[in-house]
Design a protein around this motif. Structure first.
Motif, PDB file in Angstrom:
ATOM      1  N   ARG A   1       6.374   6.375   5.893  1.00 42.16           N
ATOM      2  CA  ARG A   1       6.916   5.365   6.800  1.00 42.16           C
ATOM      3  C   ARG A   1       6.907   5.857   8.236  1.00 42.16           C
ATOM      4  NH1 ARG A   1      10.916   4.981   2.185  1.00 42.16           N
ATOM      5  NH2 ARG A   1       9.298   6.437   1.582  1.00 42.16           N
TER       6      ARG A   1
ATOM      7  N   LEU B   1      -0.434   4.442  -2.148  1.00 37.53           N
ATOM      8  CA  LEU B   1      -1.025   5.594  -1.478  1.00 37.53           C
ATOM      9  C   LEU B   1      -0.122   6.810  -1.549  1.00 37.53           C
ATOM     10  CD1 LEU B   1      -2.347   3.757   1.691  1.00 37.53           C
ATOM     11  CD2 LEU B   1      -3.713   4.651  -0.193  1.00 37.53           C
ATOM     12  N   ASP B   2      -0.729   7.946  -1.873  1.00 34.03           N
ATOM     13  CA  ASP B   2      -0.002   9.199  -1.765  1.00 34.03           C
ATOM     14  C   ASP B   2      -0.892  10.205  -1.034  1.00 34.03           C
ATOM     15  OD1 ASP B   2      -1.823  10.188  -3.617  1.00 34.03           O
ATOM     16  OD2 ASP B   2      -0.522   9.739  -5.318  1.00 34.03           O
ATOM     17  N   GLU B   3      -0.446  11.431  -1.024  1.00 32.29           N
ATOM     18  CA  GLU B   3      -1.164  12.473  -0.292  1.00 32.29           C
ATOM     19  C   GLU B   3      -2.651  12.521  -0.680  1.00 32.29           C
ATOM     20  OE1 GLU B   3      -0.820  14.467   2.713  1.00 32.29           O
ATOM     21  OE2 GLU B   3       1.154  14.485   1.756  1.00 32.29           O
TER      22      GLU B   3
ATOM     23  N   ARG C   1       1.180   5.499   4.293  1.00 35.19           N
ATOM     24  CA  ARG C   1       1.706   6.300   3.198  1.00 35.19           C
ATOM     25  C   ARG C   1       3.121   6.804   3.507  1.00 35.19           C
ATOM     26  NH1 ARG C   1       2.676  11.141   1.844  1.00 35.19           N
ATOM     27  NH2 ARG C   1       2.236  11.865   3.934  1.00 35.19           N
TER      28      ARG C   1
ATOM     29  N   ALA D   1       0.823  -1.213   0.000  1.00 34.31           N
ATOM     30  CA  ALA D   1       0.000   0.000   0.000  1.00 34.31           C
ATOM     31  C   ALA D   1       0.860   1.267   0.000  1.00 34.31           C
ATOM     32  CB  ALA D   1      -0.935  -0.012   1.205  1.00 34.31           C
ATOM     33  N   ARG D   2       2.069   1.158   0.519  1.00 33.47           N
ATOM     34  CA  ARG D   2       2.974   2.307   0.472  1.00 33.47           C
ATOM     35  C   ARG D   2       3.121   2.871  -0.926  1.00 33.47           C
ATOM     36  NH1 ARG D   2       8.412   0.461   3.511  1.00 33.47           N
ATOM     37  NH2 ARG D   2       7.503   0.319   5.592  1.00 33.47           N
ATOM     38  N   ARG D   3       3.203   1.948  -1.874  1.00 34.20           N
ATOM     39  CA  ARG D   3       3.393   2.381  -3.264  1.00 34.20           C
ATOM     40  C   ARG D   3       2.098   2.855  -3.896  1.00 34.20           C
ATOM     41  NH1 ARG D   3       4.818  -2.587  -5.112  1.00 34.20           N
ATOM     42  NH2 ARG D   3       5.345  -3.333  -3.044  1.00 34.20           N
TER      43      ARG D   3
ATOM     44  N   ARG E   1      -2.919   7.038   6.163  1.00 37.79           N
ATOM     45  CA  ARG E   1      -1.959   8.145   6.255  1.00 37.79           C
ATOM     46  C   ARG E   1      -0.636   7.659   6.852  1.00 37.79           C
ATOM     47  NH1 ARG E   1      -3.239  13.105   5.030  1.00 37.79           N
ATOM     48  NH2 ARG E   1      -5.423  13.762   4.947  1.00 37.79           N
TER      49      ARG E   1
ATOM     50  N   ASP F   1       5.603  15.168  -3.887  1.00 38.69           N
ATOM     51  CA  ASP F   1       4.986  14.006  -4.500  1.00 38.69           C
ATOM     52  C   ASP F   1       5.955  13.265  -5.391  1.00 38.69           C
ATOM     53  OD1 ASP F   1       1.419  14.197  -5.115  1.00 38.69           O
ATOM     54  OD2 ASP F   1       2.616  13.332  -3.530  1.00 38.69           O
TER      55      ASP F   1
ATOM     56  N   ALA G   1      -4.639   8.628   0.059  1.00 36.67           N
ATOM     57  CA  ALA G   1      -4.818   8.099   1.423  1.00 36.67           C
ATOM     58  C   ALA G   1      -6.211   8.425   1.978  1.00 36.67           C
ATOM     59  CB  ALA G   1      -3.714   8.594   2.347  1.00 36.67           C
ATOM     60  N   PRO G   2      -6.673   9.689   1.887  1.00 37.29           N
ATOM     61  CA  PRO G   2      -8.044   9.956   2.350  1.00 37.29           C
ATOM     62  C   PRO G   2      -9.095   9.223   1.531  1.00 37.29           C
ATOM     63  CG  PRO G   2      -6.827  12.007   2.013  1.00 37.29           C
ATOM     64  CD  PRO G   2      -5.995  10.910   1.435  1.00 37.29           C
TER      65      PRO G   2
ATOM     66  N   ALA H   1       6.067  18.536   0.549  1.00 36.28           N
ATOM     67  CA  ALA H   1       5.949  17.346  -0.289  1.00 36.28           C
ATOM     68  C   ALA H   1       5.981  17.728  -1.762  1.00 36.28           C
ATOM     69  CB  ALA H   1       4.658  16.635   0.036  1.00 36.28           C
TER      70      ALA H   1
END
Lengths: 228, 118
Positions: free
Chosen positions: B98, A35-37, B96, A31-33, B93, B110, A40-41, B108
């Protein structure tokens, strides 16, 4: 399809717990890859939406109802890794606060309704999308197919767990037949809800649909230089 | 095609989820779901045990102490949606970024996460 306590014995429930933990761990990593700003919401909203729609049981044949499982939907909207996490969050909330789905069966429920629906539903979505023209109008069709099959697939895996660790002695053929039969019907509801929801988001914000990335957009006016 | 802002989409989605769980859920089918029906018909549920939290304040999607069925179920749905939204958004959040660099983020850009191919 929330399994209560006592349907499946302790060792098999624990085994499913291990699978669920592994699934969630893989989900957290992947999910790290995804999800971004921005997303995520959106993923939080997808979890809340799945929770809400799971309350909406629709009637299927013979005094039986079904509700959305949501794994395929979540995976298409926010990505498969995040999708597993969305369903896991929903199941955790339901088990902890609403007494829906036994706590000792939580691993079973996350495995069946989270991992299996995402792997089968999203896998089939990708496969179907690959066979269709690479454009946005193909997305709801592929979503329908993936969601449709994900529900009986979950019923199959339930039957498998029952065959290994069921606490009662009912013939596996009977369980499989009844479970798959009714869940084929529920799958139609799952498919309609999934395709409709994906279409709605696609209509207003195609860029936010994870499963539609890389597809041709409908023609639109753009300023020069934007060739991406 | 009308392109709505992310914020607008999020708010509209949350409102829709609240309406579905808080109001529409009252009209949902009360019949047993597929697993419940099959279990009862075939006898899979003979050794079913009670849920550990069956007496909890929100058990079975009803708010304890609220006796109006519509209000009790609707309120439980609204609480569930709100709680899932908060927990889900919180988890995502955290995922997203670490946990190790949860310190105040730099502006950010991005940027694509380069390098850390693990």
């Amino acid at each position: 399809m929330h399994i209560p306590n006592g349907f499946i014995d302790g060792p098999v429930s624990a085994g499913a717990g291990v699978i669920a933990v592994a699934g969630v761990a893989v989900g957290l990593r992947g999910a790290r890859r995804e999800l971004d700003e921005r997303t995520a919401p959106l993923a939080g909203l997808v979890a809340a939406f799945v929770f809400a729609v799971q309350m909406l049981n629709f009637p299927v044949a013979g005094g039986t109802s079904g509700h959305l499982l949501g794994g395929t939907l979540a995976a298409i909207l926010v990505g498969p890794y995040t999708g597993v996490l969305c369903v896991a969050v929903v199941l955790l909330m339901q088990g902890l606060f609403f007494a829906d789905g036994g706590l000792t069966a939580l691993g079973l429920n996350i495995t069946i309704m989270g991992v299996v629906t995402v792997v089968v539903g999203y896998g089939l979505y990708r496969l179907t999308l690959g066979l269709l023209p690479a454009r946005h109008s193909s997305v709801p069709i592929a979503a329908f197919v993936g969601a449709l099959v994900s529900v009986p697939a979950a019923a199959c895996v339930f039957t498998l767990f029952y065959a290994i660790g069921g606490t009662t002695d009912v013939s596996i053929g009977k369980v499989a037949g009844a479970m798959i039969g009714v869940h084929v019907l529920i799958g139609i509801g799952e498919a309609i809800i999934t395709a409709a929801t994906v279409s709605s988001v696609l209509a207003v914000r195609p860029d936010l649909v994870h499963g539609a990335r890389g597809l041709a957009r409908p023609l639109e006016l753009r300023s020069a230089g934007e060739t991406r | 095609m009308t392109r709505v802002r992310t914020r607008t989409l999020l708010i509209a989605g949350a409102v829709l989820a609240l309406i579905l769980a808080g109001f529409v859920s009252y009209y949902a089918s009360q019949s047993p779901d597929g697993l419940e029906k099959v279990s009862a018909d075939k006898g899979i549920d003979a050794k079913e045990q009670d849920h550990q939290l069956k007496d909890g304040p929100l058990a079975d999607y009803n708010v304890k102490g609220v006796h109006n069925e519509r209000l009790s179920g609707g309120l439980a749905g609204v609480i569930g949606v709100a709680a899932t939204l908060v927990v889900g958004t919180g988890v995502f959040r955290l995922v997203r970024r670490r946990p190790s660099d949860a310190a105040p983020a730099r502006p950010a850009h991005d940027a694509v996460d380069s390098g850390s191919g693990g």
